[in-house]
Structure formats: C-alpha cells, structure tokens
Design a protein around this motif. Structure first.
Motif, PDB file in Angstrom:
ATOM      1  N   PHE A 149      24.236   3.585  38.580  1.00  0.00           N
ATOM      2  CA  PHE A 149      23.870   2.983  39.862  1.00  0.00           C
ATOM      3  C   PHE A 149      25.121   2.426  40.515  1.00  0.00           C
ATOM      4  O   PHE A 149      25.755   1.515  39.979  1.00  0.00           O
ATOM      5  N   THR A 150      25.500   2.997  41.657  1.00  0.00           N
ATOM      6  CA  THR A 150      26.708   2.587  42.372  1.00  0.00           C
ATOM      7  C   THR A 150      26.329   1.983  43.719  1.00  0.00           C
ATOM      8  O   THR A 150      25.647   2.622  44.518  1.00  0.00           O
ATOM      9  N   VAL A 151      26.776   0.745  43.942  1.00  0.00           N
ATOM     10  CA  VAL A 151      26.568   0.081  45.228  1.00  0.00           C
ATOM     11  C   VAL A 151      27.892   0.061  45.989  1.00  0.00           C
ATOM     12  O   VAL A 151      28.911  -0.388  45.448  1.00  0.00           O
ATOM     13  N   LEU A 152      27.885   0.560  47.218  1.00  0.00           N
ATOM     14  CA  LEU A 152      29.069   0.524  48.070  1.00  0.00           C
ATOM     15  C   LEU A 152      29.015  -0.765  48.886  1.00  0.00           C
ATOM     16  O   LEU A 152      28.156  -0.890  49.779  1.00  0.00           O
ATOM     17  N   PRO A 153      29.889  -1.738  48.597  1.00  0.00           N
ATOM     18  CA  PRO A 153      29.783  -3.080  49.193  1.00  0.00           C
ATOM     19  C   PRO A 153      29.745  -3.080  50.724  1.00  0.00           C
ATOM     20  O   PRO A 153      29.005  -3.860  51.325  1.00  0.00           O
ATOM     21  N   GLU A 154      30.517  -2.221  51.352  1.00  0.00           N
ATOM     22  CA  GLU A 154      30.583  -2.204  52.818  1.00  0.00           C
ATOM     23  C   GLU A 154      29.706  -1.109  53.419  1.00  0.00           C
ATOM     24  O   GLU A 154      29.670  -0.948  54.639  1.00  0.00           O
TER      25      GLU A 154
ATOM     26  N   ILE B 218      25.920   6.685  54.087  1.00  0.00           N
ATOM     27  CA  ILE B 218      27.069   6.736  53.178  1.00  0.00           C
ATOM     28  C   ILE B 218      27.269   8.137  52.591  1.00  0.00           C
ATOM     29  O   ILE B 218      28.085   8.320  51.693  1.00  0.00           O
ATOM     30  N   ALA B 219      26.529   9.115  53.091  1.00  0.00           N
ATOM     31  CA  ALA B 219      26.523  10.438  52.457  1.00  0.00           C
ATOM     32  C   ALA B 219      27.893  11.110  52.472  1.00  0.00           C
ATOM     33  O   ALA B 219      28.260  11.791  51.505  1.00  0.00           O
ATOM     34  N   ASP B 220      28.666  10.938  53.544  1.00  0.00           N
ATOM     35  CA  ASP B 220      29.994  11.555  53.591  1.00  0.00           C
ATOM     36  C   ASP B 220      30.866  11.043  52.456  1.00  0.00           C
ATOM     37  O   ASP B 220      31.510  11.813  51.744  1.00  0.00           O
ATOM     38  N   GLU B 221      30.887   9.724  52.301  1.00  0.00           N
ATOM     39  CA  GLU B 221      31.735   9.105  51.281  1.00  0.00           C
ATOM     40  C   GLU B 221      31.271   9.468  49.871  1.00  0.00           C
ATOM     41  O   GLU B 221      32.076   9.764  48.990  1.00  0.00           O
ATOM     42  N   VAL B 222      29.958   9.463  49.666  1.00  0.00           N
ATOM     43  CA  VAL B 222      29.419   9.720  48.329  1.00  0.00           C
ATOM     44  C   VAL B 222      29.672  11.150  47.896  1.00  0.00           C
ATOM     45  O   VAL B 222      30.212  11.416  46.806  1.00  0.00           O
ATOM     46  N   TYR B 223      29.269  12.096  48.728  1.00  0.00           N
ATOM     47  CA  TYR B 223      29.290  13.490  48.289  1.00  0.00           C
ATOM     48  C   TYR B 223      30.686  14.111  48.255  1.00  0.00           C
ATOM     49  O   TYR B 223      30.884  15.143  47.620  1.00  0.00           O
ATOM     50  N   SER B 224      31.655  13.486  48.907  1.00  0.00           N
ATOM     51  CA  SER B 224      33.027  13.994  48.829  1.00  0.00           C
ATOM     52  C   SER B 224      33.814  13.378  47.681  1.00  0.00           C
ATOM     53  O   SER B 224      34.970  13.741  47.458  1.00  0.00           O
ATOM     54  N   ASN B 225      33.192  12.473  46.934  1.00  0.00           N
ATOM     55  CA  ASN B 225      33.878  11.807  45.835  1.00  0.00           C
ATOM     56  C   ASN B 225      34.199  12.802  44.721  1.00  0.00           C
ATOM     57  O   ASN B 225      33.299  13.472  44.204  1.00  0.00           O
TER      58      ASN B 225
ATOM     59  N   ALA C 167      20.712  10.620  43.952  1.00  0.00           N
ATOM     60  CA  ALA C 167      19.867   9.910  44.914  1.00  0.00           C
ATOM     61  C   ALA C 167      20.740   9.027  45.796  1.00  0.00           C
ATOM     62  O   ALA C 167      21.359   8.087  45.304  1.00  0.00           O
ATOM     63  N   VAL C 168      20.785   9.331  47.095  1.00  0.00           N
ATOM     64  CA  VAL C 168      21.626   8.593  48.030  1.00  0.00           C
ATOM     65  C   VAL C 168      20.759   7.968  49.127  1.00  0.00           C
ATOM     66  O   VAL C 168      20.018   8.673  49.820  1.00  0.00           O
ATOM     67  N   SER C 169      20.835   6.641  49.250  1.00  0.00           N
ATOM     68  CA  SER C 169      20.160   5.914  50.336  1.00  0.00           C
ATOM     69  C   SER C 169      18.674   6.235  50.457  1.00  0.00           C
ATOM     70  O   SER C 169      18.156   6.416  51.558  1.00  0.00           O
ATOM     71  N   GLY C 170      17.982   6.308  49.330  1.00  0.00           N
ATOM     72  CA  GLY C 170      16.561   6.635  49.388  1.00  0.00           C
ATOM     73  C   GLY C 170      15.778   5.948  48.296  1.00  0.00           C
ATOM     74  O   GLY C 170      16.296   5.653  47.222  1.00  0.00           O
ATOM     75  N   ARG C 171      14.497   5.722  48.575  1.00  0.00           N
ATOM     76  CA  ARG C 171      13.657   5.011  47.617  1.00  0.00           C
ATOM     77  C   ARG C 171      12.814   5.974  46.795  1.00  0.00           C
ATOM     78  O   ARG C 171      12.566   7.107  47.204  1.00  0.00           O
ATOM     79  N   VAL C 172      12.384   5.502  45.651  1.00  0.00           N
ATOM     80  CA  VAL C 172      11.440   6.248  44.829  1.00  0.00           C
ATOM     81  C   VAL C 172      10.054   6.125  45.466  1.00  0.00           C
ATOM     82  O   VAL C 172       9.611   5.008  45.752  1.00  0.00           O
TER      83      VAL C 172
END
Length: 222
Positions: free
Chosen positions: A186-191, A196-203, A132-137
C-alpha cells in the motif's frame, strides 16, 4: 510496439480495446496487463485512453516486455456490468496472441480499479497480480470474495489529497487482506490527489513488478 485499436464481439455487443504486443520473441508467451480505465474515459473514442495513465505510458514507451490490452466501456456503464465481456476478451487474447495465461495482471484507475477488484475477486484463478490506483473496493463484494484475493499479490496506490476516497477505508481493506494471508503493498503519495495514474504507472519499480509475477498454483500442497 505500436498500440492497435481493435474490437471484440461479445454477447453484449462489441467491446473496443487498445492492444500492444510484447517486445519479446513473438513465439514465446509473454505476460499481459489488462487495464480498466476510469469513469471519465468512457465513451466510443479509444483515443481518449491514450492521453494519460498506463495507456499513455505504453504508447509513448519503447517496446515493453508485456502485452497490453485496454477495453473501453460506454457512458453510464460499469465494469461490473461488463465483467463477462472483459473475461471473454481475455480468453480471446490468450487464444489468439502469444500470451502466458499464468502471467495476467489486472490493473485499473478509479472506476476501473473498482472493476479490477470485482473481476479479480470473481475470477481469482485467472490473475497473477492486481494494481489498484485511486479506487475503492466495491461494497458488493462478500467477505469470501475478498478472501479469494489472498493468493493474488496486490499493489494499491492512493493520493493523500484524494477527496474521493479516504486512506482509512483503503487501510481497512489492506488490513483485511493481510489478515487472511494476502500479499499487499500500500503506497500513499503524500502530495497526490485523485489523478495520480501518470506518476504511478510510469514508476520503474512497478513496471518491473508487472513482469515478475506468475500465478500461484493454489492446488499444490507444500
């Protein structure tokens, strides 16, 4: 493996989608990552999905150890409205491709994350993991539907600067799921902001996680 543009006919009309086969032995069933895009990528042009996020990563990477599918819905539609069609596409892919049905991960971004929560909660026996990236339940989910997710490992990512969603709201869901025995990272990206999908999914760690999962057999009593 190059991404193909395909379409699947459903009872609600055609559902266009991107597909990429796994790099492994074609005869050996592989994991599948089913990705649901965000609101701004709705429409009739599959190429817009390839510009960023997980579809872009898959398209620009070397052959990956999982199959990948990303359907596209029309303007003004939601994933909840196309829930049955997404499941129909999943059934079609499992029947027609070398995919392991016990290793299907559903992933999303923004509107697609809301859809992933909804579909996973409604079909909790179908998925081995949820990203789940940048989305609410969705608020329409009942407590029992949310509890049904306790057997699905979940990775949640959010940017601390995301003005569309508060960390407190997400933390409440995390606490609820953990309270019923769920496995939630649960991961919070401070900046990070909303996008943030590019950064998250390429990890690399997330990519490894996607192929490490297999659906839990809840019917087995220890």
């Amino acid at each position: 493996m190059a991404i193909e543009q395909r379409s699947h006919d459903t009872s609600n009309g055609s559902l266009p989608y991107l597909f990429s086969a796994a790099s492994a032995d074609a005869k050996k069933p592989a994991p599948l990552v089913l990705f649901l895009h965000g609101g701004r990528d709705r429409g009739t042009d599959l190429n817009v999905l390839l510009k960023w996020g997980l579809p872009h990563f898959v398209d620009s990477s070397s052959p990956l150890p999982y199959a990948f599918a990303a359907p596209q819905i029309l303007e003004e539609q939601t994933w909840a409205e196309r829930e049955s069609d997404a499941i129909a596409l999943l059934d079609h892919l499992i029947a027609s491709e070398p995919i392991d049905p016990s290793r299907v991960i559903i992933a999303g971004f923004s509107l697609g994350t809301a859809g992933a929560w909804h579909i996973a909660a409604s079909h909790s026996d179908r998925f081995a993991g949820l990203v789940a990236v940048s989305g609410r339940v969705p608020k329409t989910l009942s407590e029992s539907q949310l509890t049904a997710l306790k057997n699905i490992p979940i990775h949640i990512f959010q940017g601390a600067q995301d003005k569309n969603l508060s960390i407190e709201d997400v933390q409440h869901v995390v606490d609820t799921l953990r309270g019923v025995g769920g496995t939630v990272d649960f991961t919070v990206l401070p900046e990070g902001d909303h996008f943030i999908a590019d950064e998250v999914y390429s990890n690399p760690k997330l990519q490894q996680w996607l192929v490490s999962l297999s659906r839990r057999e809840t019917s087995v009593v220890a």
